[in-house]
Design an enzyme around this catalytic site. Sequence first.
Site, PDB file in Angstrom:
ATOM      1  N   GLU A 117       0.805  -1.236   0.000  1.00 41.23           N
ATOM      2  CA  GLU A 117       0.000   0.000   0.000  1.00 41.23           C
ATOM      3  C   GLU A 117       0.834   1.280   0.000  1.00 41.23           C
ATOM      4  OE1 GLU A 117      -2.632  -0.441   3.356  1.00 41.23           O
ATOM      5  OE2 GLU A 117      -3.461  -2.326   2.621  1.00 41.23           O
ATOM      6  N   GLU A 233      -6.517 -10.597  -1.004  1.00 40.65           N
ATOM      7  CA  GLU A 233      -7.306 -10.334   0.219  1.00 40.65           C
ATOM      8  C   GLU A 233      -8.794 -10.238  -0.106  1.00 40.65           C
ATOM      9  OE1 GLU A 233      -5.728  -7.018   2.477  1.00 40.65           O
ATOM     10  OE2 GLU A 233      -3.656  -7.523   1.995  1.00 40.65           O
TER      11      GLU A 233
HETATM   12  O1  G3I Z   1      -3.856  -8.482  19.013  1.00 41.86           O
HETATM   13  C1  G3I Z   1      -4.126  -7.198  19.584  1.00 41.86           C
HETATM   14  C2  G3I Z   1      -4.581  -7.353  20.998  1.00 41.86           C
HETATM   15  O2  G3I Z   1      -3.521  -7.878  21.745  1.00 41.86           O
HETATM   16  C3  G3I Z   1      -5.017  -5.992  21.516  1.00 41.86           C
HETATM   17  O3  G3I Z   1      -5.495  -6.100  22.814  1.00 41.86           O
HETATM   18  C4  G3I Z   1      -6.102  -5.398  20.625  1.00 41.86           C
HETATM   19  C5  G3I Z   1      -6.540  -4.008  21.068  1.00 41.86           C
HETATM   20  O4  G3I Z   1      -6.932  -3.210  19.967  1.00 41.86           O
HETATM   21  O5  G3I Z   1      -5.589  -5.293  19.332  1.00 41.86           O
HETATM   22  C6  G3I Z   1      -5.202  -6.527  18.768  1.00 41.86           C
HETATM   23  O6  G3I Z   1      -4.643  -6.257  17.539  1.00 41.86           O
HETATM   24  C7  G3I Z   1      -5.525  -5.900  16.504  1.00 41.86           C
HETATM   25  C8  G3I Z   1      -5.263  -6.894  15.365  1.00 41.86           C
HETATM   26  O7  G3I Z   1      -6.012  -6.513  14.244  1.00 41.86           O
HETATM   27  C9  G3I Z   1      -5.620  -8.323  15.737  1.00 41.86           C
HETATM   28  O8  G3I Z   1      -6.985  -8.427  15.993  1.00 41.86           O
HETATM   29  C10 G3I Z   1      -5.211  -4.493  16.046  1.00 41.86           C
HETATM   30  O9  G3I Z   1      -5.585  -3.573  17.042  1.00 41.86           O
HETATM   31  C11 G3I Z   1      -5.967  -4.182  14.769  1.00 41.86           C
HETATM   32  O10 G3I Z   1      -5.544  -2.922  14.294  1.00 41.86           O
HETATM   33  C12 G3I Z   1      -5.641  -5.250  13.739  1.00 41.86           C
HETATM   34  O11 G3I Z   1      -6.390  -4.970  12.576  1.00 41.86           O
HETATM   35  C13 G3I Z   1      -5.868  -5.544  11.397  1.00 41.86           C
HETATM   36  C14 G3I Z   1      -5.663  -4.455  10.346  1.00 41.86           C
HETATM   37  O12 G3I Z   1      -5.171  -5.058   9.162  1.00 41.86           O
HETATM   38  C15 G3I Z   1      -4.726  -3.365  10.837  1.00 41.86           C
HETATM   39  O13 G3I Z   1      -3.449  -3.531  10.499  1.00 41.86           O
HETATM   40  C16 G3I Z   1      -6.881  -6.555  10.852  1.00 41.86           C
HETATM   41  O14 G3I Z   1      -7.023  -7.655  11.772  1.00 41.86           O
HETATM   42  C17 G3I Z   1      -6.434  -7.071   9.494  1.00 41.86           C
HETATM   43  O15 G3I Z   1      -7.465  -7.827   8.917  1.00 41.86           O
HETATM   44  C18 G3I Z   1      -6.123  -5.893   8.577  1.00 41.86           C
HETATM   45  O16 G3I Z   1      -5.636  -6.416   7.369  1.00 41.86           O
HETATM   46  C19 G3I Z   1      -5.331  -5.459   6.343  1.00 41.86           C
HETATM   47  C20 G3I Z   1      -4.153  -6.026   5.565  1.00 41.86           C
HETATM   48  O17 G3I Z   1      -3.078  -6.277   6.434  1.00 41.86           O
HETATM   49  C21 G3I Z   1      -3.735  -5.067   4.456  1.00 41.86           C
HETATM   50  N1  G3I Z   1      -4.854  -4.733   3.606  1.00 41.86           N
HETATM   51  C22 G3I Z   1      -6.045  -4.249   4.271  1.00 41.86           C
HETATM   52  C23 G3I Z   1      -6.498  -5.224   5.367  1.00 41.86           C
HETATM   53  C24 G3I Z   1      -7.748  -4.720   6.063  1.00 41.86           C
HETATM   54  O18 G3I Z   1      -7.504  -3.522   6.737  1.00 41.86           O
END
Ligand code: G3I
Length: 328
Positions: A117, A233
């Site tokens: 990205e 994705e």
């Molecule tokens: O694991 C932690 C946990 O320990 C903590 O307590 C909690 C509090 O917010 O957060 C947890 O982590 C979260 C993680 O997902 C696992 O659930 C993060 O906050 C959250 O930001 C993260 O979101 C991910 C997102 O990317 C952000 O980077 C999504 O699961 C994931 O599906 C998403 O994937 C992205 C691809 O990498 C790139 N393309 C877009 C796609 C969707 O946004």
Amino acid sequence: MLAGFALSMAGIRDSEAYRNIVREQCSIAVAENAMKWGPLRPAPDSYFFDDADELLRFTEANRIRMRGHNLCWHRQLPDWFAALASKQNARSLLTAHIRTVAGRYAGRMHSWDVVNESIQISDGRADGLRNSPWLSLIGEDYIELAFRTAREADPSALLTYNEYGIEAETPVHAQKRAAVMLLLRRLRQRNVPIDAVGIQSHLAAGASHRYGEGLRTFLRECRELNLEVFLTEMDVDDRELLAERNARDGMVADTYEAYLNAALPSGNVRALLTWGVYDRQTWLDHEEPRKDGLPQRPLLFDDELRPKPAYSRLLSSLQRYPSGGAPI
Ligand code: G3I
């Protein structure tokens, strides 16, 4: 043609039903989060590999190829990054991370999303590059640096540039496609080691979302650059659809099929992954929730892990274009 899902650690650890679906359905998989900087880098001087290692042990035991996601992104950087990274140390932070992570799994990965990205038109630069921390700390050659370092660290993984917002027939997507193509051409001209493009394929259902000519042209241009294509994705945002479940599932299935029928005839789509196994775990409910508060239904399996109409429609598209090429 390889097919599969993005996997969550919770699914792999806690649910035999989840593991069974993955074993049955996947020839390729990717970690939804476990191989990103945030989870891998709890502190500047330490790495946490337990989750990524466990995932790879599971996929290897089941002969599932693994994609790595990702080595360089502006999101999900660890909390310490903003305080510690500087123009002086950013190059070595990036290259040390890539050497350590891609090096650890060298020879075992199908591909790596090396840069994720890096284009954002609304940031206003002529070349379309996003004002990411990497751009401001290193400069525009951070992309090239990441790819060259990844090739050295794992010569056998297919190195991929991964991007969203380049699938649909809208002016905004068309503009982003053009900027991505400009970047890919520049990388090729400079002999940067890149093998593939990841088209994320976060789709949306509803009358205004169409997939066709623009995507076909982009895929042809990728082929001319000798780049493989992975649909990395896939899912279908159903926010614009009415609540009724069967109709919603039907239109989500229509969207998968319309998209694949536009993409697969190109002949260079080599892998296809949905972003999650089943609806209950979709990222869309956190980042793009429906206004009526109902959960989204974007994936191929429902909350009870039963296949939805989208599953059989995706399968029939795959059977029609079995090698991502001409129909049988
Ligand atoms: O694991 C932690 C946990 O320990 C903590 O307590 C909690 C509090 O917010 O957060 C947890 O982590 C979260 C993680 O997902 C696992 O659930 C993060 O906050 C959250 O930001 C993260 O979101 C991910 C997102 O990317 C952000 O980077 C999504 O699961 C994931 O599906 C998403 O994937 C992205 C691809 O990498 C790139 N393309 C877009 C796609 C969707 O946004």
